[in-house]
Design an enzyme around this catalytic site. Structure first.
Site, PDB file in Angstrom:
ATOM      1  N   CYS A 148       0.819  -1.201   0.000  1.00 32.68           N
ATOM      2  CA  CYS A 148       0.000   0.000   0.000  1.00 32.68           C
ATOM      3  C   CYS A 148       0.862   1.264   0.000  1.00 32.68           C
ATOM      4  CB  CYS A 148      -0.982  -0.046   1.167  1.00 32.68           C
ATOM      5  SG  CYS A 148      -2.452   0.979   0.945  1.00 32.68           S
ATOM      6  N   HIS A 149       0.846   2.070   1.064  1.00 31.36           N
ATOM      7  CA  HIS A 149       1.637   3.291   1.149  1.00 31.36           C
ATOM      8  C   HIS A 149       3.056   3.043   1.659  1.00 31.36           C
ATOM      9  CE1 HIS A 149      -2.356   5.142   0.817  1.00 31.36           C
ATOM     10  NE2 HIS A 149      -1.740   6.261   0.486  1.00 31.36           N
TER      11      HIS A 149
END
Length: 176
Positions: free
Chosen positions: A110-111
Site C-alpha cells: 500500500c503506502h
C-alpha cells in the site's frame, strides 16, 4: 524447525493499517516463523481500520536496538500515516536501506513504499503501491505498475489489503 526465520515488521507509533500488519504477521507465524514488531519508540503501536482506531500491539524491539543481522526479512505494512512518519525517522530509513543492501527480502504494501523512496533504494526497481505513490516512485527511479503483487529480486510489493493473499504467498515463498 531448522528453517525457522525471524521476520521484522517495521511500523511507526500509529497509523498502521491493521490488516496490512496482522495478515502478513499471521501468515509468517502460521508457517512456523517468528515475527517481531520494530518501532522507533518502545511501548505499543496503534493500528487502524482505515481511519478508525483498532487494536494496539506491543513493540518488541526499538529501531535503535534492531540489527539487520537478527532478521531474515522485513515487512513494511501500510496505512497513510505509518510510512509517512517512518520516512521522517532517519534511523528507521537507515534500517530499511540496510535490509535492502543486505539482499534480504523486503515486502511493502500500500503506502509503505514511501519509506523505500526515502531510503533511496528504488532506482531501476519495478514495483507497485497504492496508486497515489506512483509519481514518488518514478521520481525515485522506480518503475510503477498496477499489479496485484510485484517481485523484483528480493523486493515484494502490493497495492492494498485486497492483494494480501498474493502478497503473503510471495512473502512466504521468499522465506523458503
Amino acid at each position: 524447525m531448522a528453517d525457522t526465520k525471524r521476520i521484522a515488521f517495521l511500523t511507526a507509533a500509529e497509523g498502521i493499517e491493521a490488516v496490512e500488519l496482522t495478515g502478513p504477521w499471521d501468515a509468517v507465524t502460521g508457517a512456523g516463523h517468528t515475527a517481531a514488531l520494530i518501532s522507533p519508540e518502545s511501548g505499543e503501536v496503534q493500528l487502524f481500520n482505515h481511519l478508525d482506531k483498532a487494536e494496539t500491539r506491543p513493540v518488541d524491539v526499538t529501531v535503535a536496538d534492531a540489527s539487520v543481522d537478527d532478521y531474515d526479512a522485513l515487512v513494511l505494512p501500510g496505512g497513510v500515516a505509518n510510512p509517512d512518519a517512518l520516512r521522517t525517522d532517519e534511523a528507521a530509513v537507515a534500517l530499511v536501506k540496510a535490509f535492502v543492501e543486505a539482499g534480504k527480502p523486503v515486502a511493502a504494501i500500500c503506502h509503505a513504499p514511501w519509506t523505500l523512496v526515502e531510503a533511496g533504494v528504488l532506482d531501476g526497481k519495478r514495483l507497485t503501491s497504492w496508486p497515489s505513490l506512483q509519481t514518488d516512485i518514478r521520481n525515485a527511479g522506480g518503475t510503477w505498475v498496477d499489479e496485484e503483487v510485484v517481485e523484483d529480486g528480493k523486493l515484494i510489493t502490493s497495492r492494498n489489503p485486497e492483494d494480501l493473499p498474493a502478497f503473503n504467498k510471495a512473502l512466504l515463498a521468499a522465506l523458503s
